[in-house]
Motif scaffolding. Structure first.
Motif, PDB file in Angstrom:
ATOM      1  N   LEU A 154     -19.410 -27.516  30.373  1.00 61.75           N
ATOM      2  CA  LEU A 154     -18.900 -26.906  31.879  1.00 61.75           C
ATOM      3  C   LEU A 154     -17.572 -25.966  31.394  1.00 61.75           C
ATOM      4  CD1 LEU A 154     -19.207 -30.661  33.623  1.00 61.75           C
ATOM      5  CD2 LEU A 154     -20.623 -28.328  33.839  1.00 61.75           C
ATOM      6  N   LEU A 155     -16.816 -26.205  30.570  1.00 66.83           N
ATOM      7  CA  LEU A 155     -15.360 -25.659  30.437  1.00 66.83           C
ATOM      8  C   LEU A 155     -15.880 -24.285  29.858  1.00 66.83           C
ATOM      9  CD1 LEU A 155     -13.045 -28.071  28.884  1.00 66.83           C
ATOM     10  CD2 LEU A 155     -12.925 -27.011  31.140  1.00 66.83           C
ATOM     11  N   SER A 156     -16.721 -24.057  29.344  1.00 66.83           N
ATOM     12  CA  SER A 156     -17.079 -22.883  28.321  1.00 66.83           C
ATOM     13  C   SER A 156     -18.054 -22.004  29.372  1.00 66.83           C
ATOM     14  CB  SER A 156     -18.018 -22.870  27.243  1.00 66.83           C
ATOM     15  OG  SER A 156     -18.901 -23.510  27.499  1.00 66.83           O
ATOM     16  N   MET A 157     -18.306 -22.494  30.760  1.00 63.46           N
ATOM     17  CA  MET A 157     -19.316 -21.754  31.464  1.00 63.46           C
ATOM     18  C   MET A 157     -18.768 -20.513  32.075  1.00 63.46           C
ATOM     19  SD  MET A 157     -21.624 -24.749  33.577  1.00 63.46           S
ATOM     20  CE  MET A 157     -22.362 -23.418  34.770  1.00 63.46           C
ATOM     21  N   ASN A 158     -19.445 -19.461  32.445  1.00 66.74           N
ATOM     22  CA  ASN A 158     -18.936 -18.735  33.174  1.00 66.74           C
ATOM     23  C   ASN A 158     -18.505 -19.064  34.652  1.00 66.74           C
ATOM     24  OD1 ASN A 158     -19.606 -16.481  35.442  1.00 66.74           O
ATOM     25  ND2 ASN A 158     -19.304 -15.164  33.553  1.00 66.74           N
ATOM     26  N   PRO A 159     -17.262 -18.470  35.080  1.00 65.60           N
ATOM     27  CA  PRO A 159     -16.929 -19.089  36.308  1.00 65.60           C
ATOM     28  C   PRO A 159     -17.785 -18.744  37.621  1.00 65.60           C
ATOM     29  CG  PRO A 159     -15.450 -16.891  35.690  1.00 65.60           C
ATOM     30  CD  PRO A 159     -16.436 -17.490  34.418  1.00 65.60           C
ATOM     31  N   PHE A 160     -18.682 -17.811  37.463  1.00 67.72           N
ATOM     32  CA  PHE A 160     -19.715 -17.390  38.422  1.00 67.72           C
ATOM     33  C   PHE A 160     -20.793 -18.507  38.325  1.00 67.72           C
ATOM     34  CE2 PHE A 160     -17.627 -13.452  38.293  1.00 67.72           C
ATOM     35  CZ  PHE A 160     -17.303 -13.280  39.673  1.00 67.72           C
ATOM     36  N   ALA A 161     -21.111 -18.708  37.114  1.00 69.87           N
ATOM     37  CA  ALA A 161     -22.241 -19.771  36.911  1.00 69.87           C
ATOM     38  C   ALA A 161     -21.858 -21.123  37.277  1.00 69.87           C
ATOM     39  CB  ALA A 161     -22.635 -19.652  35.319  1.00 69.87           C
ATOM     40  N   CYS A 209     -13.897 -24.332  43.391  1.00 67.14           N
ATOM     41  CA  CYS A 209     -14.519 -24.754  42.181  1.00 67.14           C
ATOM     42  C   CYS A 209     -13.430 -24.485  41.071  1.00 67.14           C
ATOM     43  CB  CYS A 209     -15.682 -24.490  41.446  1.00 67.14           C
ATOM     44  SG  CYS A 209     -17.103 -24.568  43.009  1.00 67.14           S
ATOM     45  N   LYS A 210     -12.917 -25.385  40.104  1.00 74.67           N
ATOM     46  CA  LYS A 210     -11.897 -25.055  38.929  1.00 74.67           C
ATOM     47  C   LYS A 210     -12.467 -25.601  37.804  1.00 74.67           C
ATOM     48  CE  LYS A 210      -6.912 -24.168  38.856  1.00 74.67           C
ATOM     49  NZ  LYS A 210      -6.994 -22.508  39.180  1.00 74.67           N
ATOM     50  N   ARG A 211     -12.427 -24.943  36.641  1.00 74.91           N
ATOM     51  CA  ARG A 211     -12.732 -25.441  35.318  1.00 74.91           C
ATOM     52  C   ARG A 211     -11.358 -25.749  34.758  1.00 74.91           C
ATOM     53  NH1 ARG A 211     -14.935 -21.056  32.229  1.00 74.91           N
ATOM     54  NH2 ARG A 211     -13.988 -19.935  33.519  1.00 74.91           N
ATOM     55  N   TYR A 212     -11.281 -27.116  34.393  1.00 70.02           N
ATOM     56  CA  TYR A 212     -10.004 -27.387  34.095  1.00 70.02           C
ATOM     57  C   TYR A 212      -9.973 -28.401  32.899  1.00 70.02           C
ATOM     58  CZ  TYR A 212      -4.949 -26.932  35.802  1.00 70.02           C
ATOM     59  OH  TYR A 212      -3.636 -26.434  35.936  1.00 70.02           O
ATOM     60  N   SER A 213      -9.161 -28.321  31.894  1.00 65.41           N
ATOM     61  CA  SER A 213      -9.233 -29.119  30.880  1.00 65.41           C
ATOM     62  C   SER A 213      -8.046 -30.360  30.883  1.00 65.41           C
ATOM     63  CB  SER A 213      -9.102 -28.450  29.427  1.00 65.41           C
ATOM     64  OG  SER A 213      -7.665 -27.841  29.488  1.00 65.41           O
ATOM     65  N   GLY A 214      -7.372 -30.192  31.749  1.00 62.26           N
ATOM     66  CA  GLY A 214      -6.174 -31.175  32.243  1.00 62.26           C
ATOM     67  C   GLY A 214      -6.164 -31.705  33.527  1.00 62.26           C
ATOM     68  N   SER A 215      -5.099 -31.954  34.041  1.00 58.72           N
ATOM     69  CA  SER A 215      -4.807 -32.375  35.580  1.00 58.72           C
ATOM     70  C   SER A 215      -4.472 -31.138  36.322  1.00 58.72           C
ATOM     71  CB  SER A 215      -3.783 -33.541  35.585  1.00 58.72           C
ATOM     72  OG  SER A 215      -4.082 -34.611  34.759  1.00 58.72           O
ATOM     73  N   THR A 240     -13.467 -29.572  36.561  1.00 59.28           N
ATOM     74  CA  THR A 240     -14.098 -30.452  35.493  1.00 59.28           C
ATOM     75  C   THR A 240     -13.040 -31.217  34.921  1.00 59.28           C
ATOM     76  OG1 THR A 240     -13.115 -28.336  34.105  1.00 59.28           O
ATOM     77  CG2 THR A 240     -15.616 -28.663  34.779  1.00 59.28           C
ATOM     78  N   GLY A 241     -11.651 -31.117  35.159  1.00 61.85           N
ATOM     79  CA  GLY A 241     -10.585 -31.913  34.763  1.00 61.85           C
ATOM     80  C   GLY A 241     -10.516 -33.198  35.833  1.00 61.85           C
ATOM     81  N   SER A 242      -8.949 -33.575  36.052  1.00 60.93           N
ATOM     82  CA  SER A 242      -8.726 -34.665  36.815  1.00 60.93           C
ATOM     83  C   SER A 242      -7.882 -34.189  37.882  1.00 60.93           C
ATOM     84  CB  SER A 242      -8.112 -35.679  35.839  1.00 60.93           C
ATOM     85  OG  SER A 242      -7.036 -35.368  34.993  1.00 60.93           O
ATOM     86  N   PHE A 243      -7.157 -35.051  38.728  1.00 65.87           N
ATOM     87  CA  PHE A 243      -6.246 -34.595  39.736  1.00 65.87           C
ATOM     88  C   PHE A 243      -4.739 -35.621  39.328  1.00 65.87           C
ATOM     89  CE2 PHE A 243     -10.187 -33.458  41.670  1.00 65.87           C
ATOM     90  CZ  PHE A 243      -9.904 -32.215  42.288  1.00 65.87           C
ATOM     91  N   LEU A 267     -18.050 -35.230  38.660  1.00 68.39           N
ATOM     92  CA  LEU A 267     -19.068 -34.106  38.447  1.00 68.39           C
ATOM     93  C   LEU A 267     -20.160 -34.468  37.616  1.00 68.39           C
ATOM     94  CD1 LEU A 267     -20.041 -31.339  39.409  1.00 68.39           C
ATOM     95  CD2 LEU A 267     -18.244 -30.384  37.625  1.00 68.39           C
ATOM     96  N   ILE A 268     -19.898 -35.084  36.500  1.00 70.57           N
ATOM     97  CA  ILE A 268     -20.601 -35.324  35.425  1.00 70.57           C
ATOM     98  C   ILE A 268     -21.767 -36.671  35.964  1.00 70.57           C
ATOM     99  CG2 ILE A 268     -21.035 -36.510  33.247  1.00 70.57           C
ATOM    100  CD1 ILE A 268     -18.482 -34.811  32.236  1.00 70.57           C
ATOM    101  N   ASN A 269     -21.133 -37.429  36.543  1.00 68.28           N
ATOM    102  CA  ASN A 269     -21.978 -38.684  37.363  1.00 68.28           C
ATOM    103  C   ASN A 269     -23.055 -37.780  38.440  1.00 68.28           C
ATOM    104  OD1 ASN A 269     -20.654 -40.476  35.925  1.00 68.28           O
ATOM    105  ND2 ASN A 269     -19.241 -40.989  37.723  1.00 68.28           N
ATOM    106  N   ARG A 270     -22.671 -36.978  39.067  1.00 62.26           N
ATOM    107  CA  ARG A 270     -23.735 -36.276  40.012  1.00 62.26           C
ATOM    108  C   ARG A 270     -24.734 -35.402  39.212  1.00 62.26           C
ATOM    109  NH1 ARG A 270     -21.886 -36.587  45.451  1.00 62.26           N
ATOM    110  NH2 ARG A 270     -20.012 -37.617  45.756  1.00 62.26           N
ATOM    111  N   LEU A 271     -24.262 -34.881  38.514  1.00 64.42           N
ATOM    112  CA  LEU A 271     -25.302 -34.083  37.264  1.00 64.42           C
ATOM    113  C   LEU A 271     -26.202 -35.095  36.764  1.00 64.42           C
ATOM    114  CD1 LEU A 271     -22.901 -31.713  35.777  1.00 64.42           C
ATOM    115  CD2 LEU A 271     -24.559 -31.168  37.357  1.00 64.42           C
TER     116      LEU A 271
END
Length: 294
Positions: A154-161, A209-215, A240-243, A267-271
């Motif tokens: 998910l982190l490596s996905m194209n932002p549009f994807a 939508c924001k791909r994020y590895s941290g908070s 993809t991260g946390s808040f 998100l992963i749970n929903r997928l």
């Protein structure tokens, strides 16, 4: 198993410190609760600092360290025979323990270790052992390796994807007229949709939508809210991260548009629930107590 981290903030609860608070949280919530409900109850009851709450588990995980350790606490309670996890992802106290508020943590940890097929030498006092994962169980119940791999994808996905993926998740969740905007990376709205409640009331929802590895920090929540127009009735922030705790507080600021949050674990749970890009593999859970006690 990775070695113990040396940069853990002072005051971070050990896995064993979270076992009884988890049980007490479930009791306070009526005997059953989601992971997020348990998390909120525990951090509030234990008065944990923002430094501890927001400390990430690793760059490869969407969880914070406290979320990861709470996952271990739930796993111990499950193997010990106190709680169960339903197919809907809800954790519940087993009926025979409905009045139980406190357990002997040492006995719980020692029992879990003795039931582990690949247990190591665990004769140390559990209260002196910060690394309770080193008990022969490779991963806590909900932290299977596929989740980490999926998080990295998910982190490596194209932002549009990634925005299109969020669009699919929202549609599967009951949203309709879901559209993705053509802009990205501006901190604003990534898409719109509508959701109907009880077949009667409908709301226009804007999402980011924001791909994020941290908070996600509170500033991102404020920026998103600032981009909302007057025709928006609800807002949703997906990451993809946390808040961070400030971000959660900002999202629920009274008098402003409330922003609902979906973090990486949600998100992963929903997928998984909607089987989007995931194929379930049937496994059997072994009741080790049964074979030991028959």
């Amino acid at each position: 198993m990775a070695g113990r981290r040396k940069d853990i903030p002072k005051g971070m609860p050990n896995y064993s410190d979270l076992i009884n608070p988890t049980l007490e949280a479930l009791q306070a919530l009526g005997g059953s609760a989601t992971i997020n409900e348990i998390y909120s109850e525990v951090i509030n009851n234990m008065h944990l600092s923002e430094v501890i709450i927001d400390f990430p588990h690793s760059d490869k995980s969407s969880q914070t360290e406290i979320q990861y350790r709470l996952a271990w606490a739930r796993t111990y309670l499950k193997i010990y025979g106190i709680i169960e996890k339903t197919q809907r992802g809800v954790w519940a106290i087993l009926p025979e323990h409905k009045d139980l508020h406190h357990i002997n943590v040492d006995d719980c940890v020692n029992t879990v270790r003795s039931l582990s097929a690949d247990k190591k030498d665990t004769h140390n006092d559990p209260k002196k052992d910060n690394n309770l994962e080193d008990d022969g169980i490779e991963f806590p119940d909900e932290n299977k390796p596929w989740r980490e791999r999926l998080h990295n994808i998910l982190l490596s996905m194209n932002p549009f994807a990634f925005e299109r993926l969020a669009q699919r998740v929202l549609r599967e969740s009951g949203f309709y007229e879901v559209e993705v905007t053509k802009k990205t990376g501006d901190g604003g709205i990534d898409g719109y949709g509508r959701v109907k409640i009880n077949g009667m009331f409908s709301f226009k929802v804007a999402f980011q939508c924001k791909r994020y590895s941290g908070s996600v920090p509170s500033s991102d929540i404020r920026d998103f809210r600032g981009s909302l127009t007057t025709d928006i009735e609800k807002a949703l922030f997906i990451t993809t991260g946390s808040f961070s705790k400030p971000a959660q507080d900002e999202a629920m600021t009274p008098g402003k548009i409330q922003i609902d949050l979906i973090d990486g674990e949600d998100l992963i749970n929903r997928l998984a629930e909607f089987k989007i890009g995931l194929t379930p593999v049937t496994e059997y859970e072994i009741d080790e107590k049964y074979f030991l006690q028959i």
